[in-house]
Write a protein that holds these residues in place. Structure first.
Motif, PDB file in Angstrom:
ATOM      1  N   ASN A  10       0.805  -1.079  -0.038  1.00 24.81           N
ATOM      2  CA  ASN A  10      -0.001  -0.150   0.013  1.00 24.81           C
ATOM      3  C   ASN A  10       0.770   1.121  -0.138  1.00 24.81           C
ATOM      4  N   GLY A  11       1.933   1.041  -0.081  1.00 22.80           N
ATOM      5  CA  GLY A  11       3.165   2.261  -0.155  1.00 22.80           C
ATOM      6  C   GLY A  11       2.985   2.973   1.017  1.00 22.80           C
ATOM      7  N   ASN A  12       3.142   4.215   1.251  1.00 20.54           N
ATOM      8  CA  ASN A  12       3.159   4.918   2.621  1.00 20.54           C
ATOM      9  C   ASN A  12       1.632   5.211   2.757  1.00 20.54           C
ATOM     10  N   LYS A  13       0.680   5.018   2.198  1.00 23.01           N
ATOM     11  CA  LYS A  13      -0.621   5.142   2.577  1.00 23.01           C
ATOM     12  C   LYS A  13      -1.010   4.268   3.680  1.00 23.01           C
ATOM     13  N   THR A  14      -1.941   4.889   4.528  1.00 22.72           N
ATOM     14  CA  THR A  14      -2.808   4.157   5.647  1.00 22.72           C
ATOM     15  C   THR A  14      -3.981   3.423   5.037  1.00 22.72           C
ATOM     16  N   ALA A  15      -3.966   2.066   5.062  1.00 21.61           N
ATOM     17  CA  ALA A  15      -4.973   1.439   4.699  1.00 21.61           C
ATOM     18  C   ALA A  15      -6.221   1.478   5.500  1.00 21.61           C
ATOM     19  N   PHE A  16      -7.322   1.282   4.903  1.00 19.41           N
ATOM     20  CA  PHE A  16      -8.639   1.339   5.679  1.00 19.41           C
ATOM     21  C   PHE A  16      -9.298   0.137   5.820  1.00 19.41           C
ATOM     22  N   SER A  17      -9.932  -0.578   6.915  1.00 25.74           N
ATOM     23  CA  SER A  17     -10.531  -1.647   6.968  1.00 25.74           C
ATOM     24  C   SER A  17     -11.464  -1.560   8.053  1.00 25.74           C
ATOM     25  N   PHE A  18     -12.276  -2.292   8.288  1.00 26.26           N
ATOM     26  CA  PHE A  18     -13.357  -2.548   9.199  1.00 26.26           C
ATOM     27  C   PHE A  18     -13.861  -3.659   9.661  1.00 26.26           C
ATOM     28  N   GLU A  19     -14.635  -3.846  10.806  1.00 17.22           N
ATOM     29  CA  GLU A  19     -15.180  -5.194  11.226  1.00 17.22           C
ATOM     30  C   GLU A  19     -16.655  -5.120  11.477  1.00 17.22           C
ATOM     31  N   ILE A  20     -17.379  -6.189  11.054  1.00 15.16           N
ATOM     32  CA  ILE A  20     -18.872  -6.161  11.230  1.00 15.16           C
ATOM     33  C   ILE A  20     -19.281  -7.327  11.801  1.00 15.16           C
ATOM     34  N   LEU A  21     -20.500  -7.244  12.353  1.00 17.41           N
ATOM     35  CA  LEU A  21     -21.097  -8.210  13.228  1.00 17.41           C
ATOM     36  C   LEU A  21     -21.919  -9.110  12.009  1.00 17.41           C
ATOM     37  N   PRO A  22     -22.144 -10.343  12.177  1.00 19.96           N
ATOM     38  CA  PRO A  22     -22.969 -11.106  11.448  1.00 19.96           C
ATOM     39  C   PRO A  22     -24.468 -10.578  11.722  1.00 19.96           C
ATOM     40  N   PRO A  23     -25.689 -10.778  10.833  1.00 18.53           N
ATOM     41  CA  PRO A  23     -26.879 -10.120  11.380  1.00 18.53           C
ATOM     42  C   PRO A  23     -27.285 -11.286  12.422  1.00 18.53           C
ATOM     43  N   LEU A  24     -28.319 -10.725  13.230  1.00 18.25           N
ATOM     44  CA  LEU A  24     -28.910 -11.624  14.155  1.00 18.25           C
ATOM     45  C   LEU A  24     -29.710 -12.721  13.401  1.00 18.25           C
ATOM     46  N   LYS A  25     -29.685 -13.917  14.329  1.00 17.62           N
ATOM     47  CA  LYS A  25     -30.567 -15.235  13.686  1.00 17.62           C
ATOM     48  C   LYS A  25     -31.959 -14.602  13.266  1.00 17.62           C
ATOM     49  N   GLY A  26     -32.076 -15.063  11.606  1.00 18.08           N
ATOM     50  CA  GLY A  26     -33.545 -14.638  11.209  1.00 18.08           C
ATOM     51  C   GLY A  26     -33.374 -13.082  10.317  1.00 18.08           C
ATOM     52  N   ASN A  27     -32.451 -12.352  10.635  1.00 14.93           N
ATOM     53  CA  ASN A  27     -32.239 -11.196   9.905  1.00 14.93           C
ATOM     54  C   ASN A  27     -31.442 -11.574   8.452  1.00 14.93           C
ATOM     55  N   SER A  28     -31.739 -10.707   7.445  1.00 11.85           N
ATOM     56  CA  SER A  28     -31.078 -10.608   6.332  1.00 11.85           C
ATOM     57  C   SER A  28     -29.691 -10.095   6.245  1.00 11.85           C
ATOM     58  N   ILE A  29     -29.009 -10.926   5.294  1.00 14.10           N
ATOM     59  CA  ILE A  29     -27.587 -10.514   5.171  1.00 14.10           C
ATOM     60  C   ILE A  29     -27.675  -8.938   4.435  1.00 14.10           C
TER      61      ILE A  29
END
Length: 317
Positions: A10-29
């Motif tokens: 990524n050179g001298n750039k600061t990469a962007f990333s993030f964390e997500i939670l799976p949906p609650l049981k029964g909810n759509s992705i």
């Protein structure tokens, strides 16, 4: 592309990333996709998917009694990681945890992930609850380093029962956790650093920190890691404050101190909208300082904060 390759290329750039939670049981992705759609304009190099053990609930029976029952409120990270990686072409990083899973269950997850073409992992112990009574200690990984040993063996072509197989063409690459303010169970920082070095010496490609709000603690931690011979990238984990009660909840749950200037600002907020704005402003300043210090990536914890993360990313990327 592997996470470690993203960081190196990524050179001298600061990469962007993030964390997500799976949906609650029964909810759509679709709820997961909505968060990704909101943040993908900032070119996330990878997306983490959390994993959660089963919880014990008490189900009321027809006779009025209550029966304990294990229930997993969120689906596992395997299928969602595959769905994200195939839909968006972004490296997906499922969390693989010790607690609540047997070695056999972990092995099946590794087999499935290999078939699905997902080869990046984040290895974690998980919450501090011990094994359920039905789980024999010999059949579970008690510590993140035990889990790491199982993944390393799998990469070498050794199943959990010791049976050998032809190693997969693409081995798993993984990161692990570290704690700038010390893990809650570590007797001291020296001990914590020793465990961090063990993880790296055994094959962790990078470390991701627990959330912190004081950059000086991160810089001091990195300096101590380097002095101990830990040379892998140490990615800062950042979370915007969005609710006033987090002033007390986050330090208690995650052992992350909130600096007094920020704490005082939060105490002065009249409502939750003001808290959210203060959290965004603090986080923008925090991230700009981290980027000025050349961190390889900033990893955002988005729980209840995806809109804040979007605004922060808009300001700094």
């Amino acid at each position: 592309m592997r996470v470690i390759e993203h960081l190196k290329n990524n050179g001298n750039k600061t990469a962007f990333s993030f964390e997500i939670l799976p949906p609650l049981k029964g909810n759509s992705i679709e709820k997961v996709y909505n968060i990704i759609d909101k943040l993908r304009e900032f070119d996330p190099k990878y997306i983490n998917i959390t994993s959660h053990r089963s919880e014990m609930i008490f189900k009321e029976m027809p006779d009025g009694s209550f029966r304990p029952q294990k229930m997993r409120k969120r689906p596992g990270s395997v299928a969602i990681a595959s769905a994200i990686q195939n839909k968006y072409g972004i490296t997906a990083v499922p969390h693989i945890i010790c607690k609540g899973f047997t070695r056999d269950e972990t092995e099946y997850a590794l087999i499935d992930l290999n078939f699905l073409g997902v080869h990046d992992l984040l290895l974690l112990r998980g919450d501090a609850k011990g094994p359920e009574k039905s789980e024999e200690p010999s059949k579970v990984n008690l510590h993140a380093t035990d889990l790491q040993a199982q993944v390393n063996n799998f990469n070498r072509g050794i199943y959990a029962d010791g049976e050998h197989f032809e190693p997969n063409a693409t081995p798993f690459s993984y990161g692990m956790a570290c704690y700038p303010e010390k893990h809650e169970e570590a007797p001291n920082m020296e001990s914590d650093l020793r465990y961090a070095k063990e993880k790296v010496d055994a094959g962790a490609d990078y470390l991701v920190t627990q959330m912190f709000f004081d950059n000086e603690k991160y810089y001091a931690f990195v300096d101590r890691c380097r002095a101990e011979g830990i040379t892998v990238p140490i990615i800062p984990g950042i979370k915007p404050v969005v609710l006033k009660n987090q002033l007390n909840v986050l330090p208690r749950v995650f052992r992350s101190d909130i600096p007094e200037p920020f704490a005082e600002e939060l105490r002065r907020c009249k409502d939750e909208e003001a808290v959210k704005e203060a959290g965004i402003e603090w986080c923008i300043a925090q991230c700009r300082d981290l980027m000025a210090h050349g961190v390889p990536s900033i990893h955002f914890y988005t729980l209840m904060a995806s809109e804040s993360v979007r605004r922060i990313a808009k300001a700094i990327y």
